[in-house]
Design an enzyme around this catalytic site. Sequence first.
Site, PDB file in Angstrom:
ATOM      1  CG  MET A   1      19.338  20.628 -11.731  1.00 59.62           C
ATOM      2  SD  MET A   1      18.577  21.854 -10.671  1.00 59.62           S
ATOM      3  CE  MET A   1      17.480  20.796  -9.707  1.00 59.62           C
TER       4      MET A   1
ATOM      5  CG  MET B   1       9.235  16.846 -13.549  1.00 55.38           C
ATOM      6  SD  MET B   1      10.401  16.274 -12.293  1.00 55.38           S
ATOM      7  CE  MET B   1      10.600  17.732 -11.271  1.00 55.38           C
TER       8      MET B   1
ATOM      9  N   GLY C   1      14.617  22.914  -5.334  1.00 56.90           N
ATOM     10  CA  GLY C   1      13.874  22.239  -4.279  1.00 56.90           C
ATOM     11  C   GLY C   1      12.967  23.237  -3.575  1.00 56.90           C
ATOM     12  N   GLY C   2      12.084  22.714  -2.749  1.00 55.53           N
ATOM     13  CA  GLY C   2      11.283  23.577  -1.885  1.00 55.53           C
ATOM     14  C   GLY C   2      10.160  24.339  -2.559  1.00 55.53           C
TER      15      GLY C   2
ATOM     16  N   GLY D   1      12.666  16.174  -1.157  1.00 53.57           N
ATOM     17  CA  GLY D   1      13.886  16.872  -0.753  1.00 53.57           C
ATOM     18  C   GLY D   1      13.658  17.596   0.557  1.00 53.57           C
ATOM     19  CB  SER D   2      12.229  20.909   1.335  1.00 52.32           C
ATOM     20  OG  SER D   2      11.232  20.768   0.377  1.00 52.32           O
TER      21      SER D   2
ATOM     22  CG  ASP E   1      11.465  15.047  -8.555  1.00 54.16           C
ATOM     23  OD1 ASP E   1      11.514  15.589  -7.433  1.00 54.16           O
ATOM     24  OD2 ASP E   1      12.426  14.990  -9.346  1.00 54.16           O
ATOM     25  N   GLY E   2       8.673  16.583  -6.645  1.00 55.80           N
ATOM     26  CA  GLY E   2       8.430  18.006  -6.428  1.00 55.80           C
ATOM     27  C   GLY E   2       7.307  18.252  -5.437  1.00 55.80           C
ATOM     28  N   GLY E   3       7.653  18.872  -4.309  1.00 52.44           N
ATOM     29  CA  GLY E   3       6.622  19.257  -3.343  1.00 52.44           C
ATOM     30  C   GLY E   3       5.938  18.094  -2.647  1.00 52.44           C
TER      31      GLY E   3
ATOM     32  N   GLY F   1      14.105  22.528 -11.334  1.00 51.99           N
ATOM     33  CA  GLY F   1      15.178  23.517 -11.194  1.00 51.99           C
ATOM     34  C   GLY F   1      15.554  23.778  -9.747  1.00 51.99           C
TER      35      GLY F   1
HETATM   36  C1  DX5 Z   1      13.299  19.625  -8.792  1.00 46.12           C
HETATM   37  C2  DX5 Z   1      14.023  18.353  -8.451  1.00 46.12           C
HETATM   38  C3  DX5 Z   1      13.457  17.669  -7.257  1.00 46.12           C
HETATM   39  C4  DX5 Z   1      13.569  18.466  -6.001  1.00 46.12           C
HETATM   40  C5  DX5 Z   1      12.542  18.014  -5.025  1.00 46.12           C
HETATM   41  O1  DX5 Z   1      13.887  20.236  -9.866  1.00 46.12           O
HETATM   42  O2  DX5 Z   1      13.962  17.457  -9.538  1.00 46.12           O
HETATM   43  O3  DX5 Z   1      13.992  16.362  -7.090  1.00 46.12           O
HETATM   44  O4  DX5 Z   1      14.825  18.392  -5.406  1.00 46.12           O
HETATM   45  O5  DX5 Z   1      12.616  18.868  -3.923  1.00 46.12           O
HETATM   46  P1  DX5 Z   1      11.352  19.146  -3.011  1.00 46.12           P
HETATM   47  O6  DX5 Z   1      10.915  17.835  -2.450  1.00 46.12           O
HETATM   48  O7  DX5 Z   1      11.887  20.094  -1.984  1.00 46.12           O
HETATM   49  O8  DX5 Z   1      10.291  19.764  -3.893  1.00 46.12           O
HETATM   50 ZN    ZN Z   2      14.459  15.227  -9.221  1.00 45.57          ZN
END
Ligand code: DX5
Ligand code: ZN
Length: 227
Positions: free
Chosen positions: A41, A141, A148-149, A198-199, A176-178, A146
Amino acid sequence: MAFDRSIKIAPSILSADFADFGREIRAIEDQGADWVHVDVMDGHFVPNLTFGPPAVKAFRRHVTTVMDVHLMIAPVDPYIDAYAEAGADILTAHVEAGPHIHRTLQAIRGAGMKAGVALNPGTPAEAVAHLLDLADLVCVMTVNPGFGGQKFIDMTGKIARLREMIGDRPVHVEIDGGVDAQTAPLVVRAGADVLVAGSAVFRGGSVDAPEVYGENIRAIRAAAGAA
Ligand code: DX5
Ligand code: ZN
């Protein structure tokens, strides 16, 4: 990296301990991660700052699976060679990052990497209609990038449309995301094969309690497999 559509779990190290990346990467791989997802980022395309090429190059020393680098930066083209040199296996750029995504994907392949193209939640599937022969992966997405979580945004209609557009091409559909054990089945049913999390992977664990990462990865994989 042979192509297949089996479900792959790609933990995002955005949720790892930033003071201990080497051990974190080894822990998630030991615990069953298929790929390692690295979120880059720039504080401009997205309101957060993370890793430049030297950091990514240092991660590479610990990655034995696939290093999946997600660029949330604009412009992209001046940095492609640096991320190739850093050892990215897959380099993903956003379709919204500039007017010349077609050239960007050509340049990523030209630098010897697999090319990914990512779509923000507000961007329709059709934005990649003319890019599918230049891409090895489409990243949908399911949060605004931007951080995680964040809460999952349902993009199942877009995912299904993309799978249909991709047809027989060897192109991964990454989400990717949630993503967690609740949302994974929805996206897999719609046609996804790579799940970034991620989380949901790092929650509750640490390098000293890495078995929690394993439980979290297996929970997502089992939920996806039951889809
Ligand atoms: C968001 C990122 C994701 C993020 C995913 O901007 O591109 O890769 O880290 O995190 P979670 O799984 O916690 O939504
Ligand atoms: Zn990502």
